[in-house]
Design a protein around this motif. Structure first.
Motif, short mmCIF file in Angstrom:
data_model
loop_
_atom_site.label_atom_id
_atom_site.label_comp_id
_atom_site.label_asym_id
_atom_site.label_seq_id
_atom_site.Cartn_x
_atom_site.Cartn_y
_atom_site.Cartn_z
N GLU D 123 0.85 -1.20 0.00
CA GLU D 123 0.00 0.00 0.00
C GLU D 123 0.88 1.25 0.00
O GLU D 123 0.61 2.23 -0.72
N CYS D 124 1.93 1.20 0.78
CA CYS D 124 2.85 2.35 0.83
C CYS D 124 3.50 2.58 -0.53
O CYS D 124 3.68 3.72 -0.98
N ILE D 125 3.88 1.49 -1.18
CA ILE D 125 4.50 1.63 -2.51
C ILE D 125 3.49 2.21 -3.50
O ILE D 125 3.82 3.05 -4.35
N ASP D 126 2.26 1.77 -3.36
CA ASP D 126 1.21 2.35 -4.22
C ASP D 126 1.13 3.86 -4.03
O ASP D 126 1.00 4.63 -4.99
N ILE D 127 1.20 4.28 -2.78
CA ILE D 127 1.17 5.72 -2.50
C ILE D 127 2.38 6.41 -3.14
O ILE D 127 2.26 7.47 -3.76
N SER D 133 7.29 9.70 -4.54
CA SER D 133 8.29 9.58 -3.48
C SER D 133 9.34 8.56 -3.87
O SER D 133 9.06 7.55 -4.50
N GLN D 134 10.57 8.83 -3.47
CA GLN D 134 11.66 7.92 -3.78
C GLN D 134 11.77 6.78 -2.76
O GLN D 134 12.03 5.64 -3.11
N ASP D 135 11.57 7.10 -1.49
CA ASP D 135 11.93 6.15 -0.44
C ASP D 135 10.76 5.59 0.35
O ASP D 135 9.89 6.34 0.82
N TYR D 167 10.87 -5.75 -1.66
CA TYR D 167 11.90 -5.28 -2.59
C TYR D 167 11.46 -5.48 -4.04
O TYR D 167 11.67 -4.62 -4.90
N GLU D 168 10.85 -6.63 -4.27
CA GLU D 168 10.45 -6.95 -5.64
C GLU D 168 9.37 -6.01 -6.18
O GLU D 168 9.18 -5.90 -7.40
N ARG D 169 8.67 -5.37 -5.28
CA ARG D 169 7.62 -4.44 -5.71
C ARG D 169 8.16 -3.03 -6.03
O ARG D 169 7.42 -2.21 -6.56
N LEU D 170 9.40 -2.78 -5.62
CA LEU D 170 9.92 -1.42 -5.82
C LEU D 170 10.09 -1.09 -7.29
O LEU D 170 10.54 -1.93 -8.08
N GLY D 171 9.74 0.13 -7.66
CA GLY D 171 9.97 0.59 -9.02
C GLY D 171 11.43 0.91 -9.25
O GLY D 171 12.24 0.93 -8.32
N ASP D 172 11.76 1.19 -10.48
CA ASP D 172 13.17 1.41 -10.83
C ASP D 172 13.80 2.58 -10.07
O ASP D 172 14.99 2.54 -9.76
N HIS D 201 21.00 -7.26 5.70
CA HIS D 201 19.74 -7.48 4.99
C HIS D 201 19.69 -6.69 3.68
O HIS D 201 19.26 -7.22 2.65
N THR D 202 20.09 -5.44 3.72
CA THR D 202 19.98 -4.64 2.50
C THR D 202 21.00 -5.12 1.46
O THR D 202 20.73 -5.06 0.26
N LEU D 203 22.12 -5.62 1.92
CA LEU D 203 23.11 -6.17 1.00
C LEU D 203 22.54 -7.39 0.28
O LEU D 203 22.72 -7.58 -0.93
N ALA D 204 21.83 -8.23 1.04
CA ALA D 204 21.26 -9.45 0.46
C ALA D 204 20.16 -9.12 -0.55
O ALA D 204 19.89 -9.90 -1.46
N LEU D 205 19.54 -7.95 -0.37
CA LEU D 205 18.42 -7.60 -1.24
C LEU D 205 18.88 -7.02 -2.58
O LEU D 205 18.36 -7.39 -3.63
N GLY D 206 19.81 -6.09 -2.52
CA GLY D 206 20.25 -5.46 -3.77
C GLY D 206 20.42 -3.98 -3.61
O GLY D 206 20.26 -3.43 -2.51
N GLU D 207 20.74 -3.32 -4.70
CA GLU D 207 21.20 -1.94 -4.58
C GLU D 207 20.08 -0.93 -4.32
O GLU D 207 20.37 0.22 -4.01
N LYS D 208 18.87 -1.34 -4.46
CA LYS D 208 17.78 -0.42 -4.13
C LYS D 208 17.43 -0.44 -2.64
O LYS D 208 16.57 0.31 -2.19
N ALA D 209 18.08 -1.32 -1.91
CA ALA D 209 17.87 -1.37 -0.46
C ALA D 209 19.04 -0.72 0.24
O ALA D 209 20.20 -1.03 -0.05
#
Lengths: 388, 388, 388, 388
Positions: D123-127, D133-135, D167-172, D201-209
């Motif tokens: 829901e937050c990502i939808d907003i 918003s970036q973050d 993470y998978e839901r995050l846009g580019d 955790h953020t390292l395991a996720l990828g560069e958007k984390a």
């Protein structure tokens, strides 16, 4: 008396490395008290360590500290140890007592100083090649006392470069364990102050680099068993330095200051599989017996680890999981505490006897004549301490 | 440039005692680094202290530490100091470096040990009688490392008895200042750990017994300026040991770790009237220059106290009271911060010059030849440190 | 099974007051979770407390908090309690929830606010006169959040004046217990932050004013048992607020975070004579059951105090003294730890049965239908919490 | 007056996001005080934030907290903000106020609860997709209060799985910033307690984390600027939550408790390049104005960041490096402190005026009629707070 048969196989494998320096003198910046019988040589330290193992069956290896334990012939030293029933373990490096390291060693801004520290690390690896030791332990006193004194950021880069060079020298079966410490001897900033820093560096190096967790090296209020669980999960917990503390890095007998904390740590060790034979998480003491007798201090220490391991193994994991998953806070806590409050001492005494060990190693040591003998034999000479 | 004329009378009276031991070597349990020019004798320490006073006008007295500064003839030493423009100040006792004190001194269960410690205190009073020193400082390393090791309750009673005996020896114009310390070198319990304990004991003794507050001797998060205000209110603040710290008793340069804290402390000192000529609250440094140069370290320290005192004196007390009483949180905070953020350095430089002192004592020291001279002159011999 | 007959007389007298508010909802600034069966009225709180006493025999009195437990007729409330087998205990005052107290209560710069807070204290004494309560507990939330916000020194003077007025209202058999707290809800300074401050104020008032020690209200690393020993020695320990904590004032179940600390505290309580019938040191819980069930949480709490008291009483005092006086650090520590590690649970279960109590009060509560009954009966209404 | 022209380009780019919730009521578990003029709606919060930006030019974006700032139409809200001269920034998720999260959210043992928390994150990502918003900021209250209550190890695995799904839901162009916190509201263990855990955790996720560093979320004695330097070095510092604290997570005005610490932090930010236009390290406030006025509190806060940034930028980096590399401890420290002690306030005032801003934003706010207007206009309704 509690039945320990269920957990006997794990107890059977329990081994805690003892540090050679625990048998020498130590103290605070205010005073180092001397005691009769203190070893003058590394051989005497090893003999004391062998006595601890003889009485407890728990301490089959002895860690060395270079240069405090420097000898001409490490092969000979290795043989000496084996004759006494123990083997040489972790090699602890020391880059904090030479004047050149006043402002850092592996992190120093001057490449010449870093190279000198690297040479010392290479020397340690050479020793490991002779002794067959698995682990090179790197604890750095590096840091600064005043804001502005050093460039924290560049020092991290220099540290990485230095560690990389050491890493490349490691043999296939050798590891580097990088210890972190919250504070002391540097007061403002420490170059490897927390598990995150040690993790980031060892991760960048590769799988032969692991984190060393000293139980006394954390800020007040830190949940240490969480870090234990996390590092095991990340596959990066290489070894423990056990001791206990009330405020700073007191280096007291493990379990003395907060036995429940040791229980919680050993629970996470067991929970994470780090007591399995396949695991390569090394348990080691790193303590200072400033006021108390040293050999009995070490006997008490390995027994404390054994007792808390036994209690931790007695946790009814199924019942615990059921209570946790049903949101039964008090029920889960009760399962946990029931194991902690179980008096395993009599059971362990019996188990020791069944293995041909004294039921009460502390009493056996007091009754044996070893302390009297060394008190008499070790008159004269220079008692070992941190300086030599 | 801020106008300091309003506060000049108070600045004029500002005096900060320097400790003889700050000029000797010090360090951590890991290493004591040596530096060129370090004094070998108490006379050389006093000469260094006199240099600090010469350049700053702030450090007219030097504290001695017995036995580190033991001499045959204290009258002669007193004369030596006076020729250099300084006088001898507080006598600091030491009951922590003799083997007999391993388990306590004034608090020891054995009356024979307590008596030996008492004899040392009497010796210090004898020295005070010669030097004309006002204060006997008692800091005790007494405590225990393990729960059960000692009887905390009885030790308090023994402490009271011991202090009572010392108190009775004090001359009419002499005081005892009892320092408290949160931890170190004892790890589990310390016999005088907090201001409450020091207050209770000095209250029981009488008006010549006062509390010594060392700014580095508190638990994390402690509001030190509150204690300052409280002790002044209770009429029991005898003296300060100034230094700064990040975590433990780092003994860093006062104001280096948290300048705002020093400002707040000096504000309460001024607020409580302890900078008035009639006040008898003694300001003193107690620091260790482990890595930095010692004489410049002391110059910087007394200047830090001076600068923060000036800022604290600049607080607009009327405006502050108005804002406080009207519940204007941000307004009151702003009045307070305005003084802290005011750059008094140029004003102080001018004020120094007006008194015939160098505008920049640090630069003046660097430009003068003193350090080069002592580096050359003090070759050989045994550099002074905590042991001697 | 350990023989408890030697210590039975002391166990027999052990009584731990429970706080009415422990049965209501509590939480953090982030969220207060509600639970079924939570009392809506003070009568329901007392009923829950009576259940704890019925099952444990340990909790004969209930503390009230005014205004949370305000009723029309305290005589009636007292009778209600007595019918359930308990009596009303300490009256806890509250000067932190009215808007007027935003910047302080007994310490406020405005006499009108102080007078309002005084009126509340007088009201509490009036209630005590009806309920026959001995103790008025004063815990102040007073303090400031920003340096400069308030005048710490003047606030101490106002505090003294306020307390003096309250003190004068106390009846001959009534006491004031002044609680100190390191931090929270004020962040920068707290007006009664440490035992020294509480001691200084209660000493100035007279013998009916005593210190209340809450085990969760200290800075990290503080040796709480030392303070216990000291306050008993000074004759100024009035009462305990028991709970446990990991970092801040967590208000967790006493003994849950650090059982060894509770053991050490109870040892000093016993050592100092505060479990003697002649002693007037009151033991009380002050806890919040944010996540766990409340009534079982209280049962567990009083049992924890009982268990640790039993262990503390088992310390072989003669052997301990011998080891202490001979400088046998490990021996003394071992005597101490032997008592801590002794499993008293079975012995206590038997002892409970011998008094007609359930061997396992936790199981007895779970098996009884009380929780089910109150869950059903207490549908609707406004659950009690800190606000009402 | 200090010349700021050299650092003007960096000052020009300085932007500090303000949190919508800072304008609403907040408090402690003991009491939430209300103040006149407090917003009732998110629109009123944004209006207050816009006023802060209008007067300072420093706060162009406003962070939202969902569900506290929930509206029907975020596009409309975005337009509303833009009309007032600000834009919507970070979306802060909240999984700690629903009863279902009592024992955890993204870490809960029950997948159904985790899924509910995931739905909230989606829901937050939808907003974010609407607001641009970036973050997405994730701060978890997850943890336990009692040893044994939860399985710390499994919870880490569940956390990883949950974060992976978010993470998978995050846009580019979107990022997740994972905030860590030492303690509170959980007391025994917190699931993301330190930077190491957030980093792993953020390292395991990828560069958007990325990691979010809240300056109030560390153990006592932690060197926060070291963590800042390390995370910038590792490329994983996503954002700051600025505030200050004395002991716990006080959420006081940034720079109020320890201005020198803020200076050191801003120095490392500048040193690491995180003030460069190319950097994507977001600066944000996360504060609570419990006692002080809210809008002036925010103005003071962004000015504190600005002032300390200016001081940090004034450090003579060349001179500092020279002193550091020559081992001149006092010299390096002096270069550092000289910048800290430089009074930049007048220079900044002039610089503000040159940009058409009030020289003194605090005075301008007090002189303007805004507070009076909102006090009058915002009578009635439900004042915003943490609950709504």
């Amino acid at each position: 008396m509690v039945d320990l048969s269920r957990i006997a196989p794990v107890l059977e494998n329990l081994a805690i490395e003892v540090p050679s320096w625990a048998y020498g003198n130590s103290g605070t910046r205010f005073k180092v008290f001397q005691t009769p019988g203190t070893p003058r040589t590394v051989q005497e330290k090893i003999a004391d360590a062998a006595k601890v193992n003889e009485l407890t069956g728990l301490a089959p290896t002895v860690a060395l500290h270079i240069p405090w334990d420097k000898v001409e012939n490490y092969s000979e030293l290795s043989g000496f140890a084996q004759e006494l029933g123990v083997t040489l373990g972790t090699i602890n490096s020391n880059t904090f007592q030479d004047d050149i390291y006043k402002f850092g060693s592996l992190t120093h801004s001057d490449a010449a100083v870093r190279n000198k520290a690297l040479d010392h690390m290479y020397e340690c690896i050479d020793i490991m090649n002779v002794t067959g030791s698995q682990d090179l332990k790197i604890w750095l006193a590096d840091g600064t006392n005043y804001p502005g004194q050093g460039d924290m950021r560049s020092r991290q880069d220099w540290l990485h470069d230095s560690l990389q060079k050491v890493y490349e020298r490691l043999g296939d079966d050798q590891r580097m364990v990088l210890e972190y410490k919250f504070f002391e001897p540097a007061f403002y900033h420490t170059d490897v102050p927390d598990w995150g820093t040690s993790y980031a560096h060892t991760l960048a190096l590769g799988e032969k680099a692991m984190v060393c967790l000293d139980t006394g090296h954390h800020a007040p209020g830190t949940n240490i068993e969480f870090i234990v669980a996390q590092l095991i999960r990340l596959g990066k917990l290489g070894s423990f330095d056990f001791n206990s503390r009330f405020y700073a890095d007191d280096d007291l007998i493990v379990g003395a200051a907060d036995p429940f904390q040791l229980f919680r740590i050993m629970y996470e060790v067991a929970r994470g599989g780090a007591l399995d034979p396949a695991s390569n998480v090394a348990l080691m003491l790193d303590q200072c017996h400033n006021l108390e007798e040293k050999i009995p201090g070490q006997i008490r220490s390995v027994m404390n680890v054994q007792e808390m391991t036994a209690r931790a193994l007695l946790v009814d994991r199924d019942a615990l999981t059921r209570a946790q998953e049903s949101g039964d806070v008090l029920g889960a806590h009760a399962v946990f505490m029931d194991a902690f409050y179980t008096d395993v001492r009599l059971g362990l005494a019996e188990w020791r006897e069944s293995r041909g060990l004294p039921a009460d190693p502390m009493a056996a040591y007091a009754a044996g004549g070893y302390q009297g003998t060394i008190n008499a034999d070790r008159e004269g000479g220079q008692q070992a301490g941190w300086g030599a």
